[in-house]
Design an enzyme around this catalytic site. Structure first.
Site, PDB file in Angstrom:
ATOM      1  N   ASP A  98       0.825  -1.216   0.000  1.00 31.59           N
ATOM      2  CA  ASP A  98       0.000   0.000   0.000  1.00 31.59           C
ATOM      3  C   ASP A  98       0.861   1.268   0.000  1.00 31.59           C
ATOM      4  OD1 ASP A  98      -2.290   1.503   0.026  1.00 31.59           O
ATOM      5  OD2 ASP A  98      -2.627   1.309   2.182  1.00 31.59           O
ATOM      6  N   ASN A 143     -10.509  -3.037  -6.303  1.00 30.89           N
ATOM      7  CA  ASN A 143      -9.691  -2.054  -7.039  1.00 30.89           C
ATOM      8  C   ASN A 143     -10.275  -1.646  -8.392  1.00 30.89           C
ATOM      9  OD1 ASN A 143      -6.513  -3.300  -5.750  1.00 30.89           O
ATOM     10  ND2 ASN A 143      -7.718  -1.540  -5.078  1.00 30.89           N
TER      11      ASN A 143
HETATM   12  C1  FPP Z   1      -1.996   0.126  -3.269  1.00 33.03           C
HETATM   13  O1  FPP Z   1      -1.492   1.445  -3.273  1.00 33.03           O
HETATM   14  C2  FPP Z   1      -1.480  -0.577  -4.416  1.00 33.03           C
HETATM   15  C3  FPP Z   1      -2.235  -1.128  -5.393  1.00 33.03           C
HETATM   16  C4  FPP Z   1      -3.704  -1.093  -5.406  1.00 33.03           C
HETATM   17  C5  FPP Z   1      -1.603  -1.768  -6.547  1.00 33.03           C
HETATM   18  C6  FPP Z   1      -0.347  -2.517  -6.234  1.00 33.03           C
HETATM   19  C7  FPP Z   1       0.300  -2.798  -7.505  1.00 33.03           C
HETATM   20  C8  FPP Z   1       1.623  -2.828  -7.698  1.00 33.03           C
HETATM   21  C9  FPP Z   1       2.648  -2.673  -6.655  1.00 33.03           C
HETATM   22  C10 FPP Z   1       2.106  -3.086  -9.063  1.00 33.03           C
HETATM   23  C11 FPP Z   1       1.762  -4.487  -9.414  1.00 33.03           C
HETATM   24  C12 FPP Z   1       2.665  -4.994 -10.373  1.00 33.03           C
HETATM   25  C13 FPP Z   1       3.284  -6.145 -10.260  1.00 33.03           C
HETATM   26  C14 FPP Z   1       4.235  -6.483 -11.310  1.00 33.03           C
HETATM   27  C15 FPP Z   1       3.052  -7.099  -9.136  1.00 33.03           C
HETATM   28  P1  FPP Z   1      -2.537   2.636  -3.413  1.00 33.03           P
HETATM   29  O2  FPP Z   1      -2.662   2.991  -4.825  1.00 33.03           O
HETATM   30  O3  FPP Z   1      -3.814   2.258  -2.713  1.00 33.03           O
HETATM   31  O4  FPP Z   1      -1.788   3.749  -2.625  1.00 33.03           O
HETATM   32  P2  FPP Z   1      -2.463   4.946  -1.818  1.00 33.03           P
HETATM   33  O5  FPP Z   1      -3.083   4.341  -0.592  1.00 33.03           O
HETATM   34  O6  FPP Z   1      -1.290   5.796  -1.497  1.00 33.03           O
HETATM   35  O7  FPP Z   1      -3.446   5.602  -2.723  1.00 33.03           O
END
Ligand code: FPP
Length: 241
Positions: A28, A76
């Site tokens: 996250d 998501n």
């Molecule tokens: C949460 O951060 C993250 C996600 C919903 C996506 C995670 C995806 C990746 C790390 C890339 C995946 C790729 C591979 C190759 C595994 P957020 O967007 O909710 O962060 P925030 O809370 O700061 O908004």
């Protein structure tokens, strides 16, 4: 200048001694990391994907056999299309790079049916190509813990089981062939598990880090392992005398 030299901790030895076989990450904070830098959220996911590779390789190097990451939840899809597309594109391009990990068995956990046909083909190929390897990486994609339990129960019913037991459900989860996660790490400073590994994580130790995922380092993994190694796991019982 004459301060005490910091003692070097052998993290690999800690992993072994504490029997840390399976670690899971809720990655996250990508969006906030990007926003803080004045970048679009997609840039955060891109940095997050890069860091995911580093962290997964590091876990392997310290002897953790099973890693599970939460890449995309069933919730998501509610994000803007542009962001969803960016995450899918990262996963798609990772599929080719993943072949460089010559000792890792890949498994995608979650309901991949609504995904793009091309990605589905790559997933199936990667899973079969890497089958039986020494280390295991589960990538949770369109994953939800409750949905996973419902689908396990449905399968048991379809198979004609009437008196369903915990073992029947465990055996029908995506991770049926993995030990349960010993440690679940969430980055980004939130204190919840967000429908991740609900069944398997019943007795997992939890570790929360303030670091945003793209900035979560191998040293931070060490800190989580050290914390885990110092915990007493009782699984509902009492301490051994
Ligand atoms: C949460 O951060 C993250 C996600 C919903 C996506 C995670 C995806 C990746 C790390 C890339 C995946 C790729 C591979 C190759 C595994 P957020 O967007 O909710 O962060 P925030 O809370 O700061 O908004």
């Amino acid at each position: 200048m004459f301060g005490k030299k910091k003692e070097k901790i052998d993290v690999r030895a800690l992993v072994e001694a504490s029997n840390l076989r399976h670690i899971a990450f809720i990655m996250d904070g990508n969006g906030r990391w990007a926003t803080a830098k004045g970048l679009p959220r997609e840039a955060g996911h891109s940095a997050g994907a890069k860091n995911f590779k580093t962290v997964v390789r590091y876990c392997k190097s310290i002897g953790i056999g099973y890693v599970t990451v939460y890449a995309f939840s069933t919730e998501n899809w509610r994000r803007p299309e542009r962001e969803v597309n960016a995450i899918m594109a990262l996963l798609d391009s990772y599929m080719a790079e993943a072949r460089e990990e010559t000792d890792v068995e890949f498994r995608f956990i979650g309901d991949v049916t609504p995904l793009d046909e091309k990605i589905k083909v790559k997933i199936a190929e990667l899973e079969s190509f890497t089958k039986g390897r020494e280390y295991r990486l589960n990538i949770a994609l369109n994953y939800g813990g409750r949905a996973e339990i419902v689908s396990a129960v449905k399968r048991a019913v379809e198979e004609g089981i009437t008196d369903i037991t915990e073992a029947d459900i465990s055996a029908r989860l995506y991770t049926a062939d993995c030990p349960e996660p010993d440690l679940i790490v969430r980055t980004g400073g939130e204190f919840r598990t967000s429908n991740f590994l609900m069944w398997q994580g019943a007795y997992s130790e939890l570790y929360f880090s303030d670091k945003l995922w793209p900035a979560y380092s191998t040293g931070d993994v060490d800190a989580a392992v050290i914390s885990f190694a110092g915990r007493k796991r009782r699984f509902g019982g009492l301490d051994k005398k």
